[in-house]
Design an enzyme around this catalytic site. Structure first.
Site, PDB file in Angstrom:
ATOM      1  N   GLU A 157     -90.385  20.345 -77.901  1.00  0.00           N
ATOM      2  CA  GLU A 157     -89.021  20.258 -77.366  1.00  0.00           C
ATOM      3  C   GLU A 157     -88.120  21.237 -78.107  1.00  0.00           C
ATOM      4  OE1 GLU A 157     -85.946  16.802 -75.942  1.00  0.00           O
ATOM      5  OE2 GLU A 157     -86.689  16.666 -77.974  1.00  0.00           O
TER       6      GLU A 157
ATOM      7  N   GLY B  75     -86.482  15.062 -87.218  1.00  0.00           N
ATOM      8  CA  GLY B  75     -86.732  13.796 -87.880  1.00  0.00           C
ATOM      9  C   GLY B  75     -87.935  13.110 -87.271  1.00  0.00           C
TER      10      GLY B  75
ATOM     11  N   HIS C 271     -85.377   4.499 -82.094  1.00  0.00           N
ATOM     12  CA  HIS C 271     -84.881   5.604 -81.263  1.00  0.00           C
ATOM     13  C   HIS C 271     -86.035   6.238 -80.492  1.00  0.00           C
ATOM     14  CE1 HIS C 271     -82.050   9.072 -80.553  1.00  0.00           C
ATOM     15  NE2 HIS C 271     -83.211   9.683 -80.383  1.00  0.00           N
ATOM     16  N   GLU C 272     -87.125   6.577 -81.183  1.00  0.00           N
ATOM     17  CA  GLU C 272     -88.237   7.262 -80.530  1.00  0.00           C
ATOM     18  C   GLU C 272     -88.965   6.346 -79.553  1.00  0.00           C
ATOM     19  OE1 GLU C 272     -88.244  10.391 -80.878  1.00  0.00           O
ATOM     20  OE2 GLU C 272     -86.780  10.266 -82.504  1.00  0.00           O
TER      21      GLU C 272
ATOM     22  N   HIS D 107     -87.165   6.171 -76.365  1.00  0.00           N
ATOM     23  CA  HIS D 107     -87.452   7.362 -75.566  1.00  0.00           C
ATOM     24  C   HIS D 107     -88.689   7.195 -74.681  1.00  0.00           C
ATOM     25  CE1 HIS D 107     -84.667  10.514 -76.484  1.00  0.00           C
ATOM     26  NE2 HIS D 107     -84.897  10.523 -77.780  1.00  0.00           N
TER      27      HIS D 107
ATOM     28  N   GLU E 105     -80.896  11.415 -75.017  1.00  0.00           N
ATOM     29  CA  GLU E 105     -80.467  11.155 -76.396  1.00  0.00           C
ATOM     30  C   GLU E 105     -79.357  10.123 -76.514  1.00  0.00           C
ATOM     31  OE1 GLU E 105     -82.361  11.965 -78.545  1.00  0.00           O
ATOM     32  OE2 GLU E 105     -83.468  13.662 -77.749  1.00  0.00           O
TER      33      GLU E 105
END
Length: 546
Positions: free
Chosen positions: A172, A313, A348-349, A352, A371
């Site tokens: 990405e 990260g 967070h991931e 996604h 995001e």
């Protein structure tokens, strides 16, 4: 926004307004700067699609056959891309960067049409010129090539850890083109069949489980993997080397998932003993997210991969999430803040895997659909999964921080137009991550949590394994929540920059019921040259006492 009436104190954006993750390397999914190069010629430049490719030729499936040996300076591959051709053509635009192509052809109806491959722009726009016209209909693009391992922690790159070489990826936003030629845009979301040949004593990881392995010559093994669900190129991932693979307890079936999901954590040699903590604390996050979405975890496995040198990260590759190794290598002596950081980034991931992976933006101007949502939903999930860890104010705290950036004359809007590949990196900032998350929280507060959730679930169902844009999302939210008025109000926060300042005045007239007069303008610091104009459709609730 809520207006709470005791002393007419106005509370802007309940649930937090705007926020700032001005990411300096630790924000998820961020891409390093690209190397500069010179375009070919100004006359040719005018016709080069430096933004979105045209849609005359579109992929429907990839077969990636790569040979990856981290001990060497280069890797090689053979790519077959099944495509649909809308109208006859002798030219195909696609992407590739720093690839040495040995052979290229288009195969159609039993006819092999030789093609020349040329990289015509430094951002990785490439062109296939065919020796004869390809007809409308189905065809295959076949390209054999090799390329250097990247040296800037993007694409397919090499890491030396403990004197041992490894290969990892970060694709990405536009770095898959460094690893294989293809249509490197999120809208081109199709299944991949992946085969990797590697040294026989090395492990190979990609997005799906391995189905079989076979000898491939002296000292080499050819690894075959299950076909992926439809994915854009930027969510493909590889890890090759002497890896420690630690099997966790499979994620058991849930109310929305009728099967177990294999769970593993992966690190470079000798570090596997420090992966127990992350394996033990992943299940609560996945189950919290499944309960909210009402949709099962979408992929065949879940790998958490610790990468020694990593520019972001973490990265939400479908089924193969990569992290800076500091976030995964946790033991009994690790500080509490590190454990807390893992939970936050992992949430967070994992969010996604639904926002971004299951449903993908059509183009990078809607990266906020990735995001902003992962920031909002990740904070929501981690607070629910680990209520003792104090995550409940994360969106509000970030909102207050990002206002300092959003009040400036230079502030940009959440949904920022992306006209070329050069513009993409500018969209990965605090406006996208934290302001976007806070606006989502505001409208969740206005609609009510359950109505908002119905809108999110509607969106997941409509576009599962597909692509969507801002208008698709607003339609889903309006339909699912039963509040069509939310579309215009939400858009007023997406398509203009700035922080709205609302002033409330109580008007009392003898013999008449009290009234509240509201006025709004853009908040500006003293001396700011930012325009004062701006009109937001702000949800307002008034509570009167007495």
């Amino acid at each position: 926004m809520q207006l709470q009436e005791k002393t007419n104190v106005l509370r802007l954006l309940a649930g937090g307004l705007l926020a700032c993750l001005i990411a300096v390397g630790v924000s998820a999914c961020e891409k390093p700067a690209e190397k500069k190069a010179q375009p070919r010629a100004s006359q040719e430049e005018e016709a080069i699609p430096t933004g979105q490719l045209g849609r005359n030729v579109a992929p429907v499936h990839y077969d990636l056959d790569l040979t990856i040996d981290p001990r060497k300076a280069r890797f090689s591959g053979h790519v077959t891309i099944a495509v649909n051709i809308a109208s006859p053509t002798r030219r195909i635009w696609l992407h590739g960067r720093h690839l040495t192509v040995h052979e290229a052809a288009v195969v159609q109806n039993g006819r092999r049409i030789p093609a020349s491959y040329d990289e015509v722009h430094p951002t990785g726009v490439a062109r296939l010129d065919l020796a004869a016209e390809a007809a409308a209909g189905s065809a295959r693009i076949e390209i054999t090539y090799d390329a250097p391992f990247n040296e800037a922690l993007e694409g397919l790159y090499k890491v030396v850890d403990g004197a041992e070489p490894y290969a990892f990826t970060q694709f990405e936003a536009t770095s898959a083109r460094l690893a294989f030629p293809g249509f490197d845009e999120p809208a081109f979301k199709v299944p991949f069949t992946i085969t990797v040949t590697a040294p026989e004593d090395m492990t190979v990881i990609t997005n799906t489980p391995e189905t079989r392995a076979q000898p491939a010559g002296p000292g080499l093994v050819r690894h075959h993997f299950q076909e992926t669900k439809p994915l854009p190129t930027y969510l493909i991932a590889f890890a090759v080397g002497h890896l420690d693979v630690v099997e966790g307890k499979p994620l058991p079936p849930t109310a929305v998932r009728d099967h177990a999901v294999p769970l593993r954590a992966i690190a470079t040699r000798g570090k596997g003993a420090r992966l127990a903590y992350v394996l033990a604390h992943t299940r609560p996050l996945v189950e919290t997210l499944e309960r909210y979405f009402g949709v099962a975890y979408p992929y065949a496995k879940l790998d958490l991969i610790a990468v020694p040198d990593f520019a972001a990260g973490a990265m939400e590759n479908a089924g193969a999430i990569t992290f800076r190794e500091q976030l995964l290598l946790i033991d009994d002596n690790s500080p509490y803040q590190l454990k807390r950081a893992f939970k936050s980034v992992a949430a967070h991931e994992l969010a996604h895997q639904w926002f971004g992976d299951l449903v993908t933006p059509k183009w990078w101007d809607d990266i906020w659909l990735n995001e902003s949502f992962a920031t909002w939903m990740g904070n929501k999930a981690v607070a629910r999964a680990f209520p003792q860890d104090g995550f409940e104010n994360a969106i509000l705290n970030g909102a207050l921080r990002v206002m300092a950036a959003d009040e400036l004359a230079s502030a940009r809007q959440i949904r920022q137009p992306i006209r070329s590949n050069h513009d993409i990196a500018t969209a990965f900032d605090g406006i996208t991550y934290q302001k976007g998350a806070a606006v989502l929280a505001m409208f969740e507060s206005y609609l009510g949590e359950e109505a908002f959730r119905r809108g999110i679930q509607e969106h997941m169902k409509r576009f599962a394994h597909g692509v969507a844009d801002v208008h698709d999302f607003l339609d889903s939210l309006a339909a699912g929540s039963g509040h069509p008025e939310v579309k215009e109000a939400f858009a007023s926060f997406l398509f203009q920059p700035g922080v709205p300042l609302v002033v409330a005045e109580r008007l009392c007239k003898a013999g008449a019921a009290p009234e509240v007069a509201l006025a709004q303008r853009r908040f500006r610091p003293i001396g700011s040259q930012a325009p004062a104009k701006g009109l937001w459709q702000i949800p307002v609730c008034v509570r009167a006492k007495g």
